[in-house]
Design a protein around this motif. Structure first.
Motif, short mmCIF file in Angstrom:
data_model
loop_
_atom_site.label_atom_id
_atom_site.label_comp_id
_atom_site.label_asym_id
_atom_site.label_seq_id
_atom_site.Cartn_x
_atom_site.Cartn_y
_atom_site.Cartn_z
N LEU A 170 2.04 1.74 -3.49
CA LEU A 170 0.92 2.21 -4.31
C LEU A 170 0.61 3.67 -4.01
O LEU A 170 0.34 4.47 -4.92
CB LEU A 170 -0.31 1.33 -4.06
CG LEU A 170 -1.60 1.73 -4.78
CD1 LEU A 170 -1.40 1.79 -6.29
CD2 LEU A 170 -2.74 0.78 -4.43
N GLN A 171 0.66 4.03 -2.72
CA GLN A 171 0.36 5.42 -2.33
C GLN A 171 1.38 6.38 -2.94
O GLN A 171 1.01 7.43 -3.49
CB GLN A 171 0.36 5.54 -0.81
CG GLN A 171 0.00 6.92 -0.29
CD GLN A 171 -1.42 7.30 -0.65
OE1 GLN A 171 -2.32 6.48 -0.63
NE2 GLN A 171 -1.64 8.56 -0.97
N TYR B 186 -5.15 -6.67 0.22
CA TYR B 186 -5.66 -5.44 0.84
C TYR B 186 -7.17 -5.57 1.10
O TYR B 186 -7.65 -5.19 2.17
CB TYR B 186 -5.37 -4.26 -0.07
CG TYR B 186 -6.20 -3.03 0.24
CD1 TYR B 186 -6.00 -2.31 1.41
CD2 TYR B 186 -7.19 -2.60 -0.64
CE1 TYR B 186 -6.77 -1.20 1.70
CE2 TYR B 186 -7.96 -1.49 -0.35
CZ TYR B 186 -7.74 -0.80 0.82
OH TYR B 186 -8.51 0.29 1.10
N SER C 153 0.21 2.81 -11.51
CA SER C 153 -0.53 2.21 -10.38
C SER C 153 -1.44 1.07 -10.81
O SER C 153 -1.78 0.22 -9.98
CB SER C 153 -1.35 3.30 -9.67
OG SER C 153 -2.25 3.91 -10.57
N LEU D 234 -6.74 4.97 -3.43
CA LEU D 234 -5.75 4.06 -4.01
C LEU D 234 -6.13 3.60 -5.41
O LEU D 234 -5.28 3.53 -6.31
CB LEU D 234 -5.57 2.83 -3.10
CG LEU D 234 -5.05 3.11 -1.68
CD1 LEU D 234 -5.06 1.84 -0.87
CD2 LEU D 234 -3.65 3.70 -1.72
N THR D 235 -7.38 3.25 -5.60
CA THR D 235 -7.81 2.70 -6.90
C THR D 235 -9.30 2.90 -7.07
O THR D 235 -10.04 2.98 -6.08
CB THR D 235 -7.48 1.20 -7.00
OG1 THR D 235 -8.02 0.68 -8.21
CG2 THR D 235 -8.06 0.43 -5.83
N LEU E 138 0.83 -1.21 0.00
CA LEU E 138 0.00 0.00 0.00
C LEU E 138 0.86 1.26 0.00
O LEU E 138 0.50 2.26 -0.62
CB LEU E 138 -0.93 0.01 1.21
CG LEU E 138 -2.01 -1.08 1.22
CD1 LEU E 138 -2.91 -0.92 2.44
CD2 LEU E 138 -2.84 -1.04 -0.05
N LEU F 49 0.71 6.72 -6.65
CA LEU F 49 -0.44 7.58 -6.94
C LEU F 49 -0.07 9.05 -6.75
O LEU F 49 -0.50 9.91 -7.53
CB LEU F 49 -1.61 7.20 -6.04
CG LEU F 49 -2.27 5.84 -6.33
CD1 LEU F 49 -3.22 5.45 -5.21
CD2 LEU F 49 -3.02 5.89 -7.65
N ARG G 210 -10.34 5.33 1.90
CA ARG G 210 -9.00 4.77 1.76
C ARG G 210 -8.84 4.08 0.41
O ARG G 210 -7.83 4.28 -0.29
CB ARG G 210 -8.72 3.77 2.89
CG ARG G 210 -8.50 4.39 4.24
CD ARG G 210 -7.90 3.39 5.21
NE ARG G 210 -8.79 2.25 5.43
CZ ARG G 210 -9.69 2.19 6.40
NH1 ARG G 210 -9.83 3.20 7.24
NH2 ARG G 210 -10.45 1.12 6.55
N CYS G 211 -9.82 3.29 0.03
CA CYS G 211 -9.71 2.54 -1.21
C CYS G 211 -9.81 3.45 -2.43
O CYS G 211 -9.06 3.28 -3.40
CB CYS G 211 -10.79 1.46 -1.28
SG CYS G 211 -10.64 0.36 -2.69
#
Length: 815
Positions: free
Chosen positions: A307-308, A397, A387, A449-450, A304, A311, A445-446
């Protein structure tokens, strides 16, 4: 004029004999008019004869004029042809001279341009050999323009030779430029101060060459710049997921360090933009290899974090080269979930719609900007370029989010007090609101991320969590007795509830309604956030149905709980010695018990439940208590005339109590339909008691009239309640079965006796009953001879009941 008219005209002119003296003057007047008309006709005939002759003369003159005109036209046409031939003969030599002049001019111009082209190509060749890029760029433009004039002369050897020579010169220029640019990035530019100026002039030559040369040069430059990046981050030390952030730091540092040097490139080339695109593609490829080669599942935190950072880097590129971040709009969309529209202020609603209006007005402008694909950001979207490679590996996750949500759900249910805090307006359990707060945090939160498959998978997790919450709320509902012991003790299906249990059920109903509504809002928000291709699958209808089913089950539990409370009162009713009562008094104790149960429960339920749910509860309660009271009468052993009168009084009292339930709950929105329903159900019990009160000789007729849907078995039970012996019952039953279970008539509701007379009775029943009105009259007259005080009170109640439009006694006592 016809004869009738002529006679009428004559009678009008000469109405009397005295008026006949005017006949002679009238005849003279008529003859004078006739002569005048004849003279006019003769003059018209003569004039017409003269006009005919003149018309023939005029027509002949017109024909002659036309012939002369045609002759003149032919002469003019002939002269015009002769003139045209003469003009062509005169201008023949002039046209030849004009064509010759035009060809000579074209030839001179072409030779002049050819001379210029030969000279320009030679000069360009010298400039290319000396690497004079600035002059060569201008000369390239001139040669390109001159070459465009010789497109039609491609087959001429000299032109072909010049074009080949020009092509070779451009190839030489290209090789020189590429060779000079190979030193860029090696550190020589800091040593040679003139190198940057030299390369800047070389860019002018590249712009003058074909667009493919510029593309090739930029691609080669970007590939050369990223060669060191590939070497550094393909090594075992930095080729790890937790070193992802260092990749983005490297490219940002590279761009910042070389910003001054890269200014040699024209801004229209967008070299940093193109470099970032290639960097993102190479980074994605490397990260895909790292993620695919991981033997075990990667650590969720490391995954994560990578990924963060990815992004964040994509957002920086999107903001730098075009397009802003949309995370704020997504956050606003998520914040709307679970908000009560009734509690929103006017300013909040105005701001919400202003945001939507601004978003809708901004769409056309964005589309207009995206038309020019050469602008950075218009033809390429940085968001998701790197990403998206994390998407297939985010299952861990989603599993972690599911585990966290389930643990939080268990904790919320364990800590639930099943009570409402003071001052609360919506009467919703805190666990419901807290659960959606946790879901909103998870969604935030999700979505940060995506917005692709992982978000859809998390949405499915939300579905499972909400369904689990439904199961936990159902488990909290009071359960009825089941099993062999419960069946043996008569407790099977009974639900014992305290006052607290009733409040808890109301809180569960309100919470289920809140969750059902908020689930729909959650699905709507997710469908706006998620990738449009996945939006069609975002649906919470199954969860909404689960909560609707929970509401129905909870309301039915309330009804069964009240029914269980009525059990003791129903038993008390059957234990009253109805067969030995000596007088009719006040309402019985079981009626007071029923009133006490409703008085203690209904106000609380009415204050906690919404009007819709309270109305549903009332309808189910009425549909249960009415038939149950009716069936409970048959459970009594023997009912005398006095007992039936007392029970009729109690029935009217129970009916009054039931009709007052809406006002007792302070909710009267659906009271009219509820009252009608209660009156219909309780009127069946009143009609049954009327049958029991009727004399033996007319009991069958009364039963058929008041209860047309009755059965022979039920009629036999009525005879047993009246205390008849088996031998006496048999003759009445035989006669009842012989004439059918009911009087021949249309089906009617027991609560309202129609005023219209019944249809004609068949010959089989003529001797048995005179008319349906007679039966009703005798039923109304039952017990009028009683002299007890209680029965006088009963008569007073029935007189009052006559005035009700939907009362069951209105027809009976007015018969």
């Amino acid at each position: 004029m016809d004869k009738a008219s002529a006679l009428e005209y004559i009678n009008q002119m000469f109405p009397t004999e005295a008026s006949l003296s005017g006949v002679e003057p009238l005849m003279q007047k008529i003859h004078s008019e006739i002569r005048h008309v004849d003279a006019g006709i003769l003059a018209a005939v003569r004039q017409q004869s003269n006009s005919r002759t003149k018309a023939k003369e005029d027509l002949a003159a017109a024909t002659h004029a036309v012939e002369e005109l045609m002759y003149k036209i032919r002469e003019i046409k002939t002269k015009a042809e002769q003139s045209e031939t003469m003009v062509q003969e005169i201008c023949r030599d002039i046209k030849k001279l004009d064509f010759a002049k035009k060809h000579i001019t074209t030839t001179i111009t072409a030779l002049h341009r050819l001379t210029m082209l030969v000279s320009a190509v030679e000069q360009l060749q010298i400039m290319a050999s000396k690497r004079q890029y600035k002059e060569a760029a201008a000369q390239l433009e001139a040669v390109n323009q001159l070459c465009s004039h010789f497109e039609a002369y491609r087959d001429i050897p000299k032109i072909t030779e010049l074009r080949e020579k020009f092509k070779n010169i451009k190839q030489i220029l290209k090789s020189h430029v590429f060779s000079d640019f190979s030193s860029l990035g090696t550190g020589k530019e800091t040593e040679e101060t003139n190198l940057l100026q030299h390369l800047s002039e070389a860019c002018l030559v590249v712009d003058a060459l074909e667009p493919s040369v510029r593309e090739e040069l930029v691609n080669n430059f970007c590939s050369r710049e990223l060669t060191s990046y590939e070497q550094i981050f393909e090594g075992a030390e930095l080729a790890k997921l937790d070193k992802t952030e260092r990749r983005y730091a490297w490219i940002k540092r590279r761009i910042r360090t070389n910003e001054e040097i890269w200014r040699i490139f024209p801004s229209s080339w967008h070299v940093p933009y193109r470099l970032c695109i290639q960097f993102c593609k190479k980074t994605r490829k490397q990260l895909e290899g790292i993620l695919d080669n991981v033997k075990e599942k990667p650590d969720v935190g490391t995954l994560l974090l990578a990924l963060q950072r990815t992004l964040e880097f994509e957002d920086e590129l999107a903001e730098k080269f075009g397009g802003g971040s949309s995370s704020r709009e997504i956050g606003n969309e998520i914040e709307e979930i679970g908000k009560d529209s009734n509690s929103q202020s006017v300013s909040d609603i105005r701001k919400k719609y202003e945001r939507k209006l601004a978003a809708n007005q901004g769409e056309p402008e964005e589309k207009d900007e995206n038309k020019d694909l050469s602008v950075p950001g218009a033809g390429f979207n940085f968001r998701g370029i790197i990403s998206s490679c994390f998407e297939p590996h985010l299952t861990i996750y989603v599993e972690l989010e599911q585990k966290t949500l389930m643990e939080n759900l268990d904790k919320l249910v364990q800590e639930e007090t099943w009570d409402i805090e003071e001052g609360s307006q919506n009467n919703v359990l805190s666990s419901s609101m807290q659960l959606f707060l946790i879901i909103k945090r998870s969604l935030k939160r999700c979505s940060a991320l995506t917005k692709n498959q992982t978000l859809f998978n998390l949405f499915k997790v939300f579905e499972r969590i909400l369904k689990a919450y439904v199961a936990k709320l159902k488990a909290r509902l009071p359960k009825g007795g089941v099993g062999i012991v419960a069946a043996a003790t008569g407790m099977d299906g009974q639900i014992k509830m305290s006052d607290r249990d009733e409040r808890v059920i109301c809180y569960i109903i309100n919470s289920a309604e809140y969750c059902r509504k908020t689930s729909g809002e959650l699905a709507e928000s997710v469908s706006k956030i998620i990738d449009p291709q996945l939006a069609a699958g975002v649906d919470m209808s199954a969860v909404e149905e689960e909560f609707s089913g929970l509401i129905t089950e909870a309301l039915m539990t309330l009804v069964h709980g009240l029914e269980t409370k009525f059990d003791s009162e129903m038993v008390t009713m059957t234990r009253v010695p109805w067969g030995t009562l000596e007088s009719v008094g006040d309402q019985s104790e079981y009626v007071n018990g029923i009133n006490m149960i409703l008085t203690s429960s209904i106000p609380v339920l009415g204050s906690l439940l919404s009007p819709v749910h309270f109305q549903y509860f009332l309808d189910k309660l009425a549909s249960s208590l009415g038939p149950r009271f009716y069936a409970n009468i048959f459970k009594c052993k023997h009912i005398s005339e006095t007992g039936a009168q007392q029970m009729l009084l109690d029935t009217q009292a129970v009916k009054t109590i039931l009709l007052e339930i809406p006002s007792l709950g302070r909710q009267t929105s659906g009271a009219a339909s509820y009252s009608k329903f209660v009156s219909r159900e309780m009127s069946k019990a009143e009609a049954l008691l009327k049958v029991i009160l009727s004399p033996i000789d007319s009991v069958a007729d009364t039963y058929r009239a008041l209860l047309p849907e009755g059965t022979p078995m039920e009629f036999q039970r009525i005879l047993e309640l009246k205390g008849l012996k088996k031998a006496d019952q048999q003759s009445i039953l035989d006669d009842f079965n012989k004439h059918g279970p009911a009087i021949t008539q249309p089906s009617i509701a027991p609560s309202v006796v129609p005023a219209a007379p019944a249809p004609a009775i068949t010959n089989q029943t003529v001797g048995f009953i005179a008319s349906r009105e007679d039966v009703l009259t005798r039923a109304a007259a039952l017990g009028r001879g009683a002299a007890t005080t209680g029965f006088k009170r009963f008569l007073a109640l029935t007189e009052a009941a006559k005035d009700r439009k939907d009362g069951p006694f209105r027809k009976l006592f007015n018969a």
